[in-house]
Design an enzyme around this catalytic site. Structure first.
Site, PDB file in Angstrom:
ATOM      1  CE  LYS A  13      -2.147  -1.070   4.075  1.00 30.72           C
ATOM      2  NZ  LYS A  13      -1.378  -2.440   4.414  1.00 30.72           N
ATOM      3  NE  ARG A  88      -4.686  -1.410   9.684  1.00 31.95           N
ATOM      4  CZ  ARG A  88      -3.482  -0.800   9.135  1.00 31.95           C
ATOM      5  NH1 ARG A  88      -3.778   0.096   8.162  1.00 31.95           N
ATOM      6  NH2 ARG A  88      -2.238  -1.094   9.546  1.00 31.95           N
ATOM      7  NE  ARG A 123       7.764  -2.587   6.214  1.00 25.81           N
ATOM      8  CZ  ARG A 123       6.551  -2.660   6.445  1.00 25.81           C
ATOM      9  NH1 ARG A 123       5.516  -2.086   5.379  1.00 25.81           N
ATOM     10  NH2 ARG A 123       5.788  -3.298   7.223  1.00 25.81           N
ATOM     11  NE  ARG A 156       6.217  -0.489   9.824  1.00 23.69           N
ATOM     12  CZ  ARG A 156       4.975  -0.618   9.389  1.00 23.69           C
ATOM     13  NH1 ARG A 156       4.895   0.084   8.119  1.00 23.69           N
ATOM     14  NH2 ARG A 156       3.994  -1.024   9.633  1.00 23.69           N
ATOM     15  NE  ARG A 167       1.997  -5.011  11.140  1.00 26.77           N
ATOM     16  CZ  ARG A 167       2.952  -4.694  10.372  1.00 26.77           C
ATOM     17  NH1 ARG A 167       4.139  -5.171  10.699  1.00 26.77           N
ATOM     18  NH2 ARG A 167       2.884  -3.858   9.265  1.00 26.77           N
TER      19      ARG A 167
HETATM   20  P1  AP5 Z   1       4.764  -1.694   1.738  1.00 24.97           P
HETATM   21  O1  AP5 Z   1       4.578  -0.738   0.681  1.00 24.97           O
HETATM   22  O2  AP5 Z   1       5.570  -1.077   3.108  1.00 24.97           O
HETATM   23  O3  AP5 Z   1       3.546  -2.400   2.225  1.00 24.97           O
HETATM   24  P2  AP5 Z   1       2.237  -1.918   3.319  1.00 24.97           P
HETATM   25  O4  AP5 Z   1       0.948  -2.482   2.674  1.00 24.97           O
HETATM   26  O5  AP5 Z   1       2.329  -0.329   2.933  1.00 24.97           O
HETATM   27  O6  AP5 Z   1       2.487  -2.622   4.628  1.00 24.97           O
HETATM   28  P3  AP5 Z   1       2.568  -1.751   5.992  1.00 24.97           P
HETATM   29  O7  AP5 Z   1       3.096  -3.087   6.974  1.00 24.97           O
HETATM   30  O8  AP5 Z   1       2.822  -0.508   6.001  1.00 24.97           O
HETATM   31  O9  AP5 Z   1       1.012  -2.137   6.279  1.00 24.97           O
HETATM   32  P4  AP5 Z   1       0.334  -2.008   7.553  1.00 24.97           P
HETATM   33  O10 AP5 Z   1      -1.145  -1.863   7.396  1.00 24.97           O
HETATM   34  O11 AP5 Z   1       0.649  -3.269   8.450  1.00 24.97           O
HETATM   35  O12 AP5 Z   1       0.770  -0.987   8.466  1.00 24.97           O
HETATM   36  P5  AP5 Z   1       0.465   0.281   8.572  1.00 24.97           P
HETATM   37  O13 AP5 Z   1       1.868   1.304   8.969  1.00 24.97           O
HETATM   38  O14 AP5 Z   1      -0.491   1.050   8.009  1.00 24.97           O
HETATM   39  O15 AP5 Z   1       5.652  -2.776   1.311  1.00 24.97           O
HETATM   40  C1  AP5 Z   1       6.139  -3.887   2.187  1.00 24.97           C
HETATM   41  C2  AP5 Z   1       7.545  -4.322   1.945  1.00 24.97           C
HETATM   42  O16 AP5 Z   1       7.363  -5.128   0.476  1.00 24.97           O
HETATM   43  C3  AP5 Z   1       8.453  -3.352   1.465  1.00 24.97           C
HETATM   44  O17 AP5 Z   1       9.722  -3.600   1.844  1.00 24.97           O
HETATM   45  C4  AP5 Z   1       8.554  -3.024  -0.048  1.00 24.97           C
HETATM   46  O18 AP5 Z   1       9.815  -2.548  -0.585  1.00 24.97           O
HETATM   47  C5  AP5 Z   1       8.374  -4.420  -0.688  1.00 24.97           C
HETATM   48  N1  AP5 Z   1       7.346  -4.253  -1.563  1.00 24.97           N
HETATM   49  C6  AP5 Z   1       6.325  -3.662  -2.022  1.00 24.97           C
HETATM   50  N2  AP5 Z   1       5.769  -4.023  -2.978  1.00 24.97           N
HETATM   51  C7  AP5 Z   1       6.435  -4.984  -3.383  1.00 24.97           C
HETATM   52  C8  AP5 Z   1       6.226  -5.924  -4.987  1.00 24.97           C
HETATM   53  N3  AP5 Z   1       5.332  -5.653  -5.777  1.00 24.97           N
HETATM   54  N4  AP5 Z   1       7.063  -7.084  -5.060  1.00 24.97           N
HETATM   55  C9  AP5 Z   1       7.861  -7.240  -3.971  1.00 24.97           C
HETATM   56  N5  AP5 Z   1       8.141  -6.467  -2.855  1.00 24.97           N
HETATM   57  C10 AP5 Z   1       7.491  -5.379  -2.697  1.00 24.97           C
HETATM   58  O19 AP5 Z   1       0.244   0.367  10.359  1.00 24.97           O
HETATM   59  C11 AP5 Z   1       1.176  -0.101  11.405  1.00 24.97           C
HETATM   60  C12 AP5 Z   1       0.433  -0.090  12.727  1.00 24.97           C
HETATM   61  O20 AP5 Z   1      -0.426   1.281  12.934  1.00 24.97           O
HETATM   62  C13 AP5 Z   1      -0.945  -0.955  12.725  1.00 24.97           C
HETATM   63  O21 AP5 Z   1      -0.473  -2.224  12.787  1.00 24.97           O
HETATM   64  C14 AP5 Z   1      -1.760  -0.329  13.548  1.00 24.97           C
HETATM   65  O22 AP5 Z   1      -1.453  -0.752  15.017  1.00 24.97           O
HETATM   66  C15 AP5 Z   1      -1.675   1.218  13.535  1.00 24.97           C
HETATM   67  N6  AP5 Z   1      -2.731   1.778  12.652  1.00 24.97           N
HETATM   68  C16 AP5 Z   1      -2.211   2.140  11.204  1.00 24.97           C
HETATM   69  N7  AP5 Z   1      -3.553   2.561  10.727  1.00 24.97           N
HETATM   70  C17 AP5 Z   1      -4.599   2.382  11.606  1.00 24.97           C
HETATM   71  C18 AP5 Z   1      -5.951   2.321  11.512  1.00 24.97           C
HETATM   72  N8  AP5 Z   1      -6.560   2.864  10.555  1.00 24.97           N
HETATM   73  N9  AP5 Z   1      -6.621   2.019  12.512  1.00 24.97           N
HETATM   74  C19 AP5 Z   1      -6.167   1.592  13.757  1.00 24.97           C
HETATM   75  N10 AP5 Z   1      -4.628   1.284  13.806  1.00 24.97           N
HETATM   76  C20 AP5 Z   1      -3.914   1.680  12.750  1.00 24.97           C
HETATM   77 MG    MG Z   2       2.557   0.855   4.724  1.00 27.06          MG
END
Ligand code: AP5
Ligand code: MG
Length: 208
Positions: A13, A88, A123, A156, A167
């Protein structure tokens, strides 16, 4: 253009939100990034967030909604935005329904759980500009150093394998129901393709 990017943790994402943001000239808003920034300040609210993110749990809806509301009031959101990681839960989606914002499309980036675990292990991110890299799939020009900020990349805290499994469980239970909720606006893209291919797929969906 007002977009939501759905998908499991590690589906890509953030990677795609940054690319589509640059292509369309609208901001990418990651609630995860906003939460990590708050944690970095060490404030009491940040410490509260950390207890949830470290456990791989969602931060309570009312806290995240307040953060997002604040961000959406900034002038750069007037032309549109990409929400990365929000909503979410169904409750969070209902908050959006109760605003006057009309979401145009919801992009669901799909990747199977087994692939996710491998991705998260590799990552890296820049603690300054938040840009995401991967040791194998998306390498910086100089190993371990951000291309833009020229400082060492970080890992991270919530990318430990056991936290990633939590997660994923939370994703399937609390977030996946949004796929049905948004079925009228939904476009599913194959998140196992290369990042360039996925960007093209999303831009095609948005043109249609
Ligand atoms: P990346 O682009 O970083 O993936 P992502 O989908 O953004 O993954 P996240 O871990 O950021 O998602 P998340 O939803 O768990 O975390 P968030 O920060 O939102 O890609 C991942 C890896 O793969 C990278 O190394 C990238 O280079 C590689 N990659 C990408 N595309 C690729 C491809 N096509 N092929 C190969 N490799 C690839 O949330 C973190 C925490 O915050 C949550 O756990 C929660 O506690 C809290 N939080 C955030 N938002 C909310 C909400 N709305 N409500 C409640 N809690 C929340
Ligand atoms: Mg992300």
């Amino acid at each position: 253009m007002k977009l939501i990017f759905l998908g499991a943790p590690g589906a890509g994402k953030g990677t795609q939100a940054a690319r589509i943001s640059a292509a369309l000239g609208i901001p990418a808003i990651s609630t995860g990034d906003i939460i990590r920034e708050a944690i970095k300040t060490g404030s009491p609210l940040g410490q509260q967030f950390k207890s949830y993110t470290d456990a791989g749990k969602l931060v309570p809806d009312e806290l995240v909604v307040a953060l997002l509301q604040d961000r959406l009031e900034k002038p750069d959101c007037q032309k549109g935005f990409i929400l990365d990681g929000f909503p979410r839960t169904i409750e969070q989606a209902k908050f959006l329904d109760n605003t006057d914002l009309v979401i145009d499309r919801v992009i669901d980036i799909e990747v199977a759980d087994e692939k996710i675990v491998k991705r998260m292990g590799g990552r890296r991110f820049c603690p300054q500009c938040q840009k995401t890299y991967h040791v194998e799939y998306s390498k910086p020009k100089k190993e371990g150093i951000c291309d833009t900020c020229n400082i060492p990349l970080s890992i991270r805290e919530d990318d430990k394998p056991e936290t990633v499994l939590n997660r994923l469980e939370v994703y399937h239970r609390q977030t996946e129901p949004l796929v049905e909720y948004y079925k009228d606006k939904l476009a599913v893209v194959d998140g196992t393709r290369t990042p360039d291919e996925i960007t093209d797929l999303i831009l095609e969906v948005l043109k249609a």
